[in-house]
Design a protein around this motif. Structure first.
Motif, PDB file in Angstrom:
ATOM      1  N   HIS A   1       5.061   6.063   2.806  1.00 28.19           N
ATOM      2  CA  HIS A   1       4.009   5.684   1.640  1.00 28.19           C
ATOM      3  C   HIS A   1       4.048   6.426   0.464  1.00 28.19           C
ATOM      4  O   HIS A   1       4.214   6.063  -0.854  1.00 28.19           O
TER       5      HIS A   1
ATOM      6  N   GLU B   1       7.193   5.508  -1.640  1.00 25.60           N
ATOM      7  CA  GLU B   1       6.883   3.977  -2.042  1.00 25.60           C
ATOM      8  C   GLU B   1       6.080   4.125  -3.364  1.00 25.60           C
ATOM      9  O   GLU B   1       6.048   3.413  -4.562  1.00 25.60           O
ATOM     10  N   LYS B   2       4.712   4.713  -3.090  1.00 26.76           N
ATOM     11  CA  LYS B   2       3.786   4.612  -4.185  1.00 26.76           C
ATOM     12  C   LYS B   2       4.302   5.722  -5.581  1.00 26.76           C
ATOM     13  O   LYS B   2       3.836   5.417  -6.445  1.00 26.76           O
TER      14      LYS B   2
ATOM     15  N   ALA C   1       6.822   5.625  -6.468  1.00 23.26           N
ATOM     16  CA  ALA C   1       7.954   4.855  -7.309  1.00 23.26           C
ATOM     17  C   ALA C   1       9.183   5.487  -7.580  1.00 23.26           C
ATOM     18  O   ALA C   1       9.718   5.237  -8.761  1.00 23.26           O
TER      19      ALA C   1
ATOM     20  N   VAL D   1       4.217  14.067  -7.582  1.00 23.67           N
ATOM     21  CA  VAL D   1       3.461  12.871  -6.698  1.00 23.67           C
ATOM     22  C   VAL D   1       2.891  14.047  -5.941  1.00 23.67           C
ATOM     23  O   VAL D   1       3.248  14.770  -5.124  1.00 23.67           O
TER      24      VAL D   1
ATOM     25  N   GLN E   1       0.677  11.423  -9.967  1.00 22.05           N
ATOM     26  CA  GLN E   1       0.372  10.400  -8.983  1.00 22.05           C
ATOM     27  C   GLN E   1      -0.138  10.903  -7.791  1.00 22.05           C
ATOM     28  O   GLN E   1       0.255  11.818  -7.176  1.00 22.05           O
TER      29      GLN E   1
ATOM     30  N   VAL F   1      -1.541  10.405  -3.855  1.00 20.22           N
ATOM     31  CA  VAL F   1      -1.315   9.298  -2.770  1.00 20.22           C
ATOM     32  C   VAL F   1      -2.116   9.529  -1.434  1.00 20.22           C
ATOM     33  O   VAL F   1      -2.369  10.686  -1.325  1.00 20.22           O
TER      34      VAL F   1
ATOM     35  N   TYR G   1      -1.178   4.963   3.819  1.00 18.58           N
ATOM     36  CA  TYR G   1      -0.096   4.106   4.030  1.00 18.58           C
ATOM     37  C   TYR G   1      -0.659   2.560   4.298  1.00 18.58           C
ATOM     38  O   TYR G   1      -1.816   2.308   4.381  1.00 18.58           O
ATOM     39  N   THR G   2       0.334   1.503   3.885  1.00 19.11           N
ATOM     40  CA  THR G   2      -0.111   0.136   4.199  1.00 19.11           C
ATOM     41  C   THR G   2       0.204  -0.197   5.554  1.00 19.11           C
ATOM     42  O   THR G   2       0.823   0.544   6.406  1.00 19.11           O
TER      43      THR G   2
ATOM     44  N   GLU H   1       3.859  -0.355   5.871  1.00 19.72           N
ATOM     45  CA  GLU H   1       4.601   1.014   6.013  1.00 19.72           C
ATOM     46  C   GLU H   1       4.327   1.591   7.246  1.00 19.72           C
ATOM     47  O   GLU H   1       5.438   2.116   7.907  1.00 19.72           O
TER      48      GLU H   1
END
Length: 339
Positions: A154, A157-158, A160, A256, A280, A282, A285-286, A289
């Motif tokens: 995650h 991904e977050k 980016a 991050v 960023q 974080v 997770y989704t 994910e």
């Protein structure tokens, strides 16, 4: 049933009532549960965690006057279902799940809850819709790594992160190692990783880091490609790290923040302003994910065995919390309550 309980600021083994699954819930036997760095922080900074949680909308703080059973990185065996609950996965099957319980007013967390016990117990209840069956052949102890791996997936991904950026991972504990694995799987290289611990630098290389640096000897920032934008993952989570990073990071870097700092911290924004840094934060997770992380382990794309450095029963949990403070000795200790 027996559990390792956070009680009065201490970890004790005692008997608590057996959980009973309600509608939409599943009773499971805990086979293995990882000790997370967040558990160590929660035990050490419990009162601070409660104070902060009270100020976050939608979050319910722990009641420290009552028992709490930690543990949110688990693999379990299905035992029984609650009333009127679809038996989607047969009893005896091994499952993983996001550490959440679905309720009418939204999901509720497990592992830092007075309502739902976590994985440091012989049994627990899970939300039936969130269960994922462990693919055949994947060892139980590796399946228990799904949750921490998902944190790294995650974060990448977050954040980016693009293929044309230069990634740097600060801190090679379990979270940093998961970030390294996720970066490698996305083909974002060369990966630079930094940690004071020789053992963790060795693990970082196993997980896919191309360059490992001892920050006591050289600056990890000096190993980044000068012609690429830096993507820096802060995976330490202690006061002062962000300020150190702000001062050392190259101009236009993406930062991050993956490490969870439980204490107040401070930064001098002028460093970020002058360098035009991107920041960023974080968390978690989704569901997608999480499911992907389980499959990555099952497909052998992540070396789960290299991360596991110890296993204990409930009686060993308190000592394991102490031993995890030594990075040369341990990375991930699994609790096996049935021992």
């Amino acid at each position: 049933m027996k559990a390792a309980i956070f009680r009065g600021g201490d970890l004790v083994v005692d008997t608590i009532p057996d959980p009973v699954p309600a509608l939409g819930q599943v009773l499971v036997k805990t086979l293995a549960c990882g000790i997370c760095g967040s558990d160590l922080h929660a035990a050490k900074h419990a009162h601070r965690m409660v104070e902060v949680t009270k100020r976050i909308p939608g979050r319910k703080p722990m009641d420290l006057s009552r028992d709490i059973v930690f543990g949110h990185e688990f693999c379990c065996e299905v035992l029984d279902y609650g009333p009127k609950t679809e038996k989607r996965i047969k009893p005896g099957a091994r499952v993983c799940s996001m550490p959440l319980m679905m309720e009418a007013d939204g999901p509720k967390g497990m592992g830092y809850s007075n309502t739902y016990v976590g994985g440091y117990a012989e049994q627990m209840v899970l939300s039936a819709p969130l269960m994922l069956e462990v693919p055949n052949g994947l060892p139980t102890e590796h399946a228990a790594l799904t949750e921490p791996l998902a944190v790294g997936v995650h974060a990448v991904e977050k954040g980016a992160v693009r293929a044309d950026e230069a990634p740097l991972v600060i801190g090679c504990g379990p979270v940093g190692l998961a970030v390294i694995a996720a970066l490698r799987l996305k083909g974002i290289r060369p990966i630079v990783a930094a940690d004071f611990s020789p053992a963790r630098r060795e693990l970082a290389a196993k997980m896919g880091a191309d360059v490992v640096v001892d920050p006591a000897r050289e600056s990890p920032y000096s190993r980044l490609a000068a012609d690429k934008r830096a993507a820096i993952f802060e995976c330490v989570g202690v006061p002062g790290m962000l300020q150190q990073l702000f001062e050392a990071a190259p101009r236009d870097a993406r930062v991050v923040v993956v490490g969870v700092c439980m204490e107040p911290d401070s930064i001098e924004p002028m460093f970020g302003i002058v360098k035009e840094l991107s920041l960023q934060f974080v968390l978690g997770y989704t569901p997608e994910e999480f499911a992907r992380s389980l499959q990555l382990l099952a497909d052998g794309q992540v070396d789960g065995e290299a991360l596991i450095t110890g296993k204990v029963g409930l009686a060993g949990v308190k000592q394991a919390f102490t031993e995890l403070g030594n990075p040369e000795r341990h990375t991930k200790i699994l609790v096996e309550p049935w021992r």
